[in-house]
Scaffold this motif. Structure first.
Motif, PDB file in Angstrom:
ATOM      1  N   LEU A   1      -1.642  11.211   4.065  1.00  0.00           N
ATOM      2  CA  LEU A   1      -1.672   9.961   3.308  1.00  0.00           C
ATOM      3  C   LEU A   1      -1.304   8.769   4.184  1.00  0.00           C
ATOM      4  O   LEU A   1      -1.929   7.705   4.113  1.00  0.00           O
ATOM      5  CB  LEU A   1      -0.701  10.046   2.125  1.00  0.00           C
ATOM      6  N   ALA A   2      -0.270   8.938   5.004  1.00  0.00           N
ATOM      7  CA  ALA A   2       0.162   7.849   5.883  1.00  0.00           C
ATOM      8  C   ALA A   2      -0.956   7.441   6.834  1.00  0.00           C
ATOM      9  O   ALA A   2      -1.211   6.245   7.040  1.00  0.00           O
ATOM     10  CB  ALA A   2       1.404   8.278   6.666  1.00  0.00           C
ATOM     11  N   LYS A   3      -1.638   8.433   7.415  1.00  0.00           N
ATOM     12  CA  LYS A   3      -2.743   8.127   8.338  1.00  0.00           C
ATOM     13  C   LYS A   3      -3.869   7.396   7.614  1.00  0.00           C
ATOM     14  O   LYS A   3      -4.435   6.421   8.122  1.00  0.00           O
ATOM     15  CB  LYS A   3      -3.263   9.419   8.958  1.00  0.00           C
ATOM     16  N   MET A   4      -4.191   7.847   6.398  1.00  0.00           N
ATOM     17  CA  MET A   4      -5.281   7.233   5.650  1.00  0.00           C
ATOM     18  C   MET A   4      -4.940   5.796   5.235  1.00  0.00           C
ATOM     19  O   MET A   4      -5.711   4.860   5.456  1.00  0.00           O
ATOM     20  CB  MET A   4      -5.585   8.065   4.394  1.00  0.00           C
ATOM     21  N   LEU A   5      -3.750   5.615   4.634  1.00  0.00           N
ATOM     22  CA  LEU A   5      -3.394   4.304   4.087  1.00  0.00           C
ATOM     23  C   LEU A   5      -3.060   3.283   5.165  1.00  0.00           C
ATOM     24  O   LEU A   5      -3.447   2.113   5.065  1.00  0.00           O
ATOM     25  CB  LEU A   5      -2.211   4.453   3.120  1.00  0.00           C
ATOM     26  N   LEU A   6      -2.342   3.708   6.202  1.00  0.00           N
ATOM     27  CA  LEU A   6      -1.892   2.766   7.227  1.00  0.00           C
ATOM     28  C   LEU A   6      -2.955   2.504   8.291  1.00  0.00           C
ATOM     29  O   LEU A   6      -3.198   1.349   8.671  1.00  0.00           O
ATOM     30  CB  LEU A   6      -0.621   3.281   7.898  1.00  0.00           C
ATOM     31  N   GLU A   7      -3.599   3.568   8.791  1.00  0.00           N
ATOM     32  CA  GLU A   7      -4.516   3.422   9.915  1.00  0.00           C
ATOM     33  C   GLU A   7      -5.948   3.129   9.466  1.00  0.00           C
ATOM     34  O   GLU A   7      -6.608   2.257  10.032  1.00  0.00           O
ATOM     35  CB  GLU A   7      -4.486   4.685  10.790  1.00  0.00           C
ATOM     36  N   GLU A   8      -6.420   3.855   8.464  1.00  0.00           N
ATOM     37  CA  GLU A   8      -7.821   3.700   8.070  1.00  0.00           C
ATOM     38  C   GLU A   8      -8.015   2.555   7.085  1.00  0.00           C
ATOM     39  O   GLU A   8      -8.939   1.766   7.218  1.00  0.00           O
ATOM     40  CB  GLU A   8      -8.332   5.015   7.479  1.00  0.00           C
ATOM     41  N   TYR A   9      -7.136   2.481   6.069  1.00  0.00           N
ATOM     42  CA  TYR A   9      -7.273   1.421   5.076  1.00  0.00           C
ATOM     43  C   TYR A   9      -6.523   0.146   5.460  1.00  0.00           C
ATOM     44  O   TYR A   9      -6.650  -0.876   4.773  1.00  0.00           O
ATOM     45  CB  TYR A   9      -6.788   1.909   3.712  1.00  0.00           C
ATOM     46  N   GLN A  10      -5.711   0.200   6.511  1.00  0.00           N
ATOM     47  CA  GLN A  10      -5.010  -0.976   7.048  1.00  0.00           C
ATOM     48  C   GLN A  10      -4.091  -1.644   6.015  1.00  0.00           C
ATOM     49  O   GLN A  10      -3.962  -2.871   5.987  1.00  0.00           O
ATOM     50  CB  GLN A  10      -6.028  -1.999   7.565  1.00  0.00           C
ATOM     51  N   LEU A  11      -3.459  -0.840   5.165  1.00  0.00           N
ATOM     52  CA  LEU A  11      -2.513  -1.405   4.203  1.00  0.00           C
ATOM     53  C   LEU A  11      -1.152  -1.605   4.879  1.00  0.00           C
ATOM     54  O   LEU A  11      -0.700  -0.735   5.639  1.00  0.00           O
ATOM     55  CB  LEU A  11      -2.350  -0.468   3.006  1.00  0.00           C
ATOM     56  N   PRO A  12      -0.471  -2.717   4.651  1.00  0.00           N
ATOM     57  CA  PRO A  12       0.863  -2.925   5.248  1.00  0.00           C
ATOM     58  C   PRO A  12       1.859  -1.874   4.766  1.00  0.00           C
ATOM     59  O   PRO A  12       1.836  -1.481   3.591  1.00  0.00           O
ATOM     60  CB  PRO A  12       1.253  -4.329   4.753  1.00  0.00           C
ATOM     61  N   ARG A  13       2.729  -1.432   5.665  1.00  0.00           N
ATOM     62  CA  ARG A  13       3.701  -0.382   5.348  1.00  0.00           C
ATOM     63  C   ARG A  13       4.622  -0.790   4.198  1.00  0.00           C
ATOM     64  O   ARG A  13       5.059   0.062   3.408  1.00  0.00           O
ATOM     65  CB  ARG A  13       4.520  -0.058   6.601  1.00  0.00           C
TER      66      ARG A  13
END
Length: 598
Positions: A570-582
């Motif tokens: 999930l972290a890889k998808m949301l942070l790296e691929e979808y570029q959502l702020p942490r």
């Protein structure tokens, strides 16, 4: 004023009382409007919004929109109509004509100089300095610009038609016009036809050209070049050069059009009709062969990019702006009127397809066109498309002025309910402290607490003890006591202002029977993510079952539940691929700790 892009600060719907007040203000600003026209201008049931914007020069402007089309803008409590309004009411303002090539200069931010104004045989309208006026093009009564007269009619004639005549505020083709539906000016015949306009109109009829494209009148026919200053001569030389360039381009365009006509003899439909047909084809293809009942509710944006795009034939591309609908929401409204599907706004500003009538005759009668090369798309490629096409929303924290905090903001001209950004709050507080001389003389890091600061920022137990506050403490206390709001801007959509702070995407680990763990993800919809899409991608990557279930304690929201602790994925998808702020993701610390490799 709107020659360059502006920044939208806030957008809110207008209440009934404010709507009536706006109608009163419009009646005062434009007294020649009848009562019937006023009701038509500011209707009772149409969607009416007020939008706060900042121009590229930092000027604060209020824009009023009906069905997302700007109709008025307000600067320092003065109302001005947009070109969209003037096309509906072309005689609302006194009008002055210019030549078509001048429009490009006006749209670029230039003011209208008097040598560029056409002197009609019937004479100019009688206006005073500071009068709001419309600018039209020769041969068409539809206004293309709004400006303020810098001198009276008598002063213009006395000056020999030299110098600046109008300070232009807004034009057709500027960024305020682009904020609307980008429609084109109508062709309205002049009330009194000048000889020059008549000749121009006759030539246009013979050549079949629109008055905005061709200019047959000589821009210098009313002006003696010898009387112009060097600067004005240079401007006119460039104006004539522009005309010659326009004529050359028109000739080239005519040749290209002839070639296109020969190539398109097989299809007599207009490009707009062809795009409408393509949208209908992809729409029914996607509903019949791509969307399942279990996919509902389905975000409209996901339906477009993940289902309809994959149904587009090879070599063609869906572009809603080239269709007659202009916006995808209007296309779906049309299908809803035909009772093919039902669309609802499950979350504010985010629409979803909630119901589809698969027994509708149009869906049942649809057949995939022969030779269609992209009838099936692999699940992996669909998942990749979803990831690539997703754009993280822009989220801006905002603050509303409450009744208790109002005394602190009254000096800066703000009212209860005004919406501000954190930087605006900071600047207002700093100006308040400096204006009231509250900086501590002995230590400038501290601010003296006066009666207003005491009432607004201190608790009752602190009011007798605290006489000074540090700057940081002062600002943080102020932000804490203002009403929290946030503005969300999804890709390709208008900003939406919501109350409170945005809820983060919540990731939790739950224990199930036999000591099995499941990962639960909530609030994906708030960030424009389709829960079903996220579940499908995770299911493929981790090879574990994923389900969608209603979120307890909420209406119309769902959560994704997947077997095992999948926080790393999930972290890889949301942070790296979808570029959502942490900062908008809660629970990333629950990832399983990796053991040492031996």
């Amino acid at each position: 004023m709107f020659a360059k892009a502006f920044r939208v600060r806030a957008s809110t719907a207008i209440k009934g009382s404010d709507r009536r007040k706006l109608r009163t203000d419009v009646a005062a600003a434009f007294p020649n409007l009848s009562a019937e026209q006023l009701t038509e201008f500011i209707p009772n049931k149409e969607e009416l919004n007020v939008i706060k914007i900042y121009t590229h020069k930092g000027e604060a402007v209020t824009v009023f929109t009906i069905n997302k089309n700007p109709i008025l803008f307000e600067i320092e409590k003065a109302l001005y109509p947009t070109v969209y309004t003037l096309w509906a009411y072309p005689d609302l303002l006194p009008a002055f004509s210019t030549w078509p090539p001048v429009l490009q200069k006006l749209a670029g931010g230039a003011d209208l100089m008097l040598p560029g104004v056409v002197v009609p045989s019937s004479g100019f309208p009688q206006v005073e300095r500071g009068t709001l006026c419309a600018v039209t093009l020769l041969g068409n009564r539809a206004p293309v610009a709004v400006g303020i007269a810098t001198m009276s009619t008598a002063e213009m004639l006395a000056a020999g038609m030299k110098g600046k005549g109008f300070a232009v505020l807004h034009t057709y083709m500027d960024h305020l016009w682009e904020f609307g539906d980008k429609s084109y000016p109508p062709t309205l015949a002049p009330l009194v036809t000048d000889p020059a306009e008549k000749d121009s109109a006759e030539e246009e009829e013979m050549e079949g050209q629109e008055p905005f494209i061709s200019c047959t009148a000589d821009p210098l026919q009313h002006v003696d070049i010898g009387d112009l200053s060097l600067k004005e001569q240079d401007s006119y030389a460039r104006l004539v050069g522009k005309e010659e360039l326009s004529e050359n381009r028109a000739a080239e365009t005519a040749e290209d059009d002839n070639t296109e006509v020969q190539q398109e003899t097989e299809d007599s439909r207009t490009p707009q009709e062809q795009m409408d047909e393509l949208f209908n084809q992809c729409f029914f293809h996607a509903l019949k062969y791509k969307v399942k009942k279990s996919d509902l509710p389905l975000l409209t944006s996901t339906f477009l990019r993940s289902h309809m795009f994959s149904c587009c034939p090879a070599g063609q591309q869906l572009d809603i702006k080239k269709s007659s609908y202009k916006k995808f929401s209007k296309f779906l409204q049309s299908m809803q009127h035909q009772k093919i599907l039902q669309v609802k706004e499950l979350n504010k500003g985010v629409e979803s397809i909630v119901e589809v009538d698969w027994k509708h005759p149009d869906i049942k009668a649809f057949l995939v066109p022969e030779g269609f090369s992209s009838a099936s798309v692999a699940q992996e490629s669909k998942s990749e498309d979803r990831e690539q096409l997703y754009h993280a929303p822009e989220i801006i924290p905002l603050y509303g002025i409450s009744a208790k905090m109002l005394p602190l903001f009254q000096e800066s001209g703000h009212r209860k309910g005004s919406i501000l950004s954190s930087s605006e709050v900071r600047n207002i507080i700093i100006n308040y402290v400096k204006t009231n001389e509250l900086v501590d003389e002995t230590n400038k890091n501290f601010v003296k607490v006066n009666a207003i600061l005491c009432d607004c920022l201190l608790d009752k137990s602190e009011q007798d003890e605290i006489t000074n506050l540090k700057w940081d403490d002062l600002l943080s206390r102020c932000l804490e006591r203002l009403q929290p709001l946030h503005q969300v801007t999804f890709f390709g959509q208008e900003p939406v202002v919501r109350k409170g702070n945005i809820e983060p995407i919540s990731i939790t680990i739950a224990q199930r029977s036999s000591n099995k763990k499941v990962t639960i993800i909530k609030n994906l919809e708030l960030y424009g993510l389709d829960p079903q899409c996220v579940a499908n991608i995770l299911q493929q990557r981790v090879q574990a079952s994923a389900t969608i279930t209603p979120t307890p304690g909420t209406k119309d929201r769902v959560q994704v539940q997947i077997q095992g602790n999948q926080v790393h994925h999930l972290a890889k998808m949301l942070l790296e691929e979808y570029q959502l702020p942490r900062k908008y993701i809660q629970g990333l610390e629950k990832a399983p700790k990796l053991g040492r490799k031996k």
